[in-house]
Enzyme design. Structure first.
Site, PDB file in Angstrom:
ATOM      1  N   ARG A 122       0.809  -1.228   0.000  1.00 42.20           N
ATOM      2  CA  ARG A 122       0.000   0.000   0.000  1.00 42.20           C
ATOM      3  C   ARG A 122       0.842   1.277   0.000  1.00 42.20           C
ATOM      4  O   ARG A 122       0.411   2.316   0.469  1.00 42.20           O
ATOM      5  CB  ARG A 122      -0.962   0.024   1.180  1.00 42.20           C
ATOM      6  CG  ARG A 122      -1.930  -1.121   1.228  1.00 42.20           C
ATOM      7  CD  ARG A 122      -2.922  -1.023   0.127  1.00 42.20           C
ATOM      8  NE  ARG A 122      -4.008  -1.959   0.346  1.00 42.20           N
ATOM      9  CZ  ARG A 122      -5.056  -2.024  -0.426  1.00 42.20           C
ATOM     10  NH1 ARG A 122      -5.167  -1.234  -1.450  1.00 42.20           N
ATOM     11  NH2 ARG A 122      -5.988  -2.904  -0.192  1.00 42.20           N
ATOM     12  N   HIS A 148      -6.871  -1.829  -9.611  1.00 41.71           N
ATOM     13  CA  HIS A 148      -5.758  -1.712 -10.562  1.00 41.71           C
ATOM     14  C   HIS A 148      -6.291  -1.502 -11.982  1.00 41.71           C
ATOM     15  O   HIS A 148      -5.781  -0.664 -12.726  1.00 41.71           O
ATOM     16  CB  HIS A 148      -4.868  -2.952 -10.507  1.00 41.71           C
ATOM     17  CG  HIS A 148      -3.894  -2.941  -9.386  1.00 41.71           C
ATOM     18  ND1 HIS A 148      -2.542  -2.766  -9.589  1.00 41.71           N
ATOM     19  CD2 HIS A 148      -4.053  -3.066  -8.040  1.00 41.71           C
ATOM     20  CE1 HIS A 148      -1.917  -2.791  -8.418  1.00 41.71           C
ATOM     21  NE2 HIS A 148      -2.816  -2.981  -7.470  1.00 41.71           N
TER      22      HIS A 148
END
Length: 186
Positions: free
Chosen positions: A17, A57
């Protein structure tokens, strides 16, 4: 992007992250090339969290980028993805390592050698590799966790010296380790 990185391999690494993928996507966009996104994730409809991560994504990627899925055959995908002057964005090496975790040590070494060969055989392409950093905390309690950490760490260490740029993404910043760091001789 620096001139020396125009036809080179770039490594983007960092913790979970941290923004690694976003930084790699930015580099790919700034390359001005046709981008082929090579995804190493395997979809698992039973895992809602994993599917949400994959969807995030996908949503960030421009529609004109092409995508190739290569959960295990990364070397082949790199060797055959796109033609000519392209930018290959591989996300991520950690997922690829996890997908091949059951390989014997000899087979794993062979796959790593094939990956390095595939990268060297793409001189006209720019290749951006995203890799997770592991092992910054406690030693995993289970053998499979230690194997994953050691294989990914070893692969990243082998790739770093071969790359024109190696970025560490942490705390919302990307640091160019080739410029700021001192290489460790093996």
């Amino acid at each position: 992007m620096a001139k020396e990185n125009e036809r080179a391999t770039i490594l983007v690494t960092g913790p979970a992250r941290s923004g690694k993928s976003e930084w790699a996507e930015r580099l790919a966009h700034e390359s001005g090339r046709s981008v082929v996104y090579i995804a190493t994730a395997r979809e698992d409809p039973e895992d809602a969290d994993w599917m949400a991560r994959i969807a995030a994504h996908r949503q960030r990627r421009p529609a004109h980028w092409s995508t190739r899925c290569a959960p295990t055959e990364l070397e082949t995908a790199i060797a055959t993805a796109g033609t000519g002057d392209v930018c290959l964005l591989v996300d991520s090496l950690g997922t690829w390592v996890a997908n091949l975790i059951e390989l014997s040590d000899a087979d794993w070494r062979a796959r790593c050698a094939h990956l390095l060969d595939a990268l060297e055989d793409r001189p006209a392409a720019q290749v951006i590799l995203v890799a997770e950093e592991t092992g910054w905390g406690v030693i995993p309690a289970y053998p499979i966790g230690r194997l994953f950490r050691d294989r990914l760490g070893g692969l990243v260490r082998r790739l770093g010296p071969r790359c024109a740029a190696t970025y560490l993404v942490a705390g919302g910043h990307a640091l160019d380790l080739r410029r700021l760091g001192v290489p460790i001789d093996r």
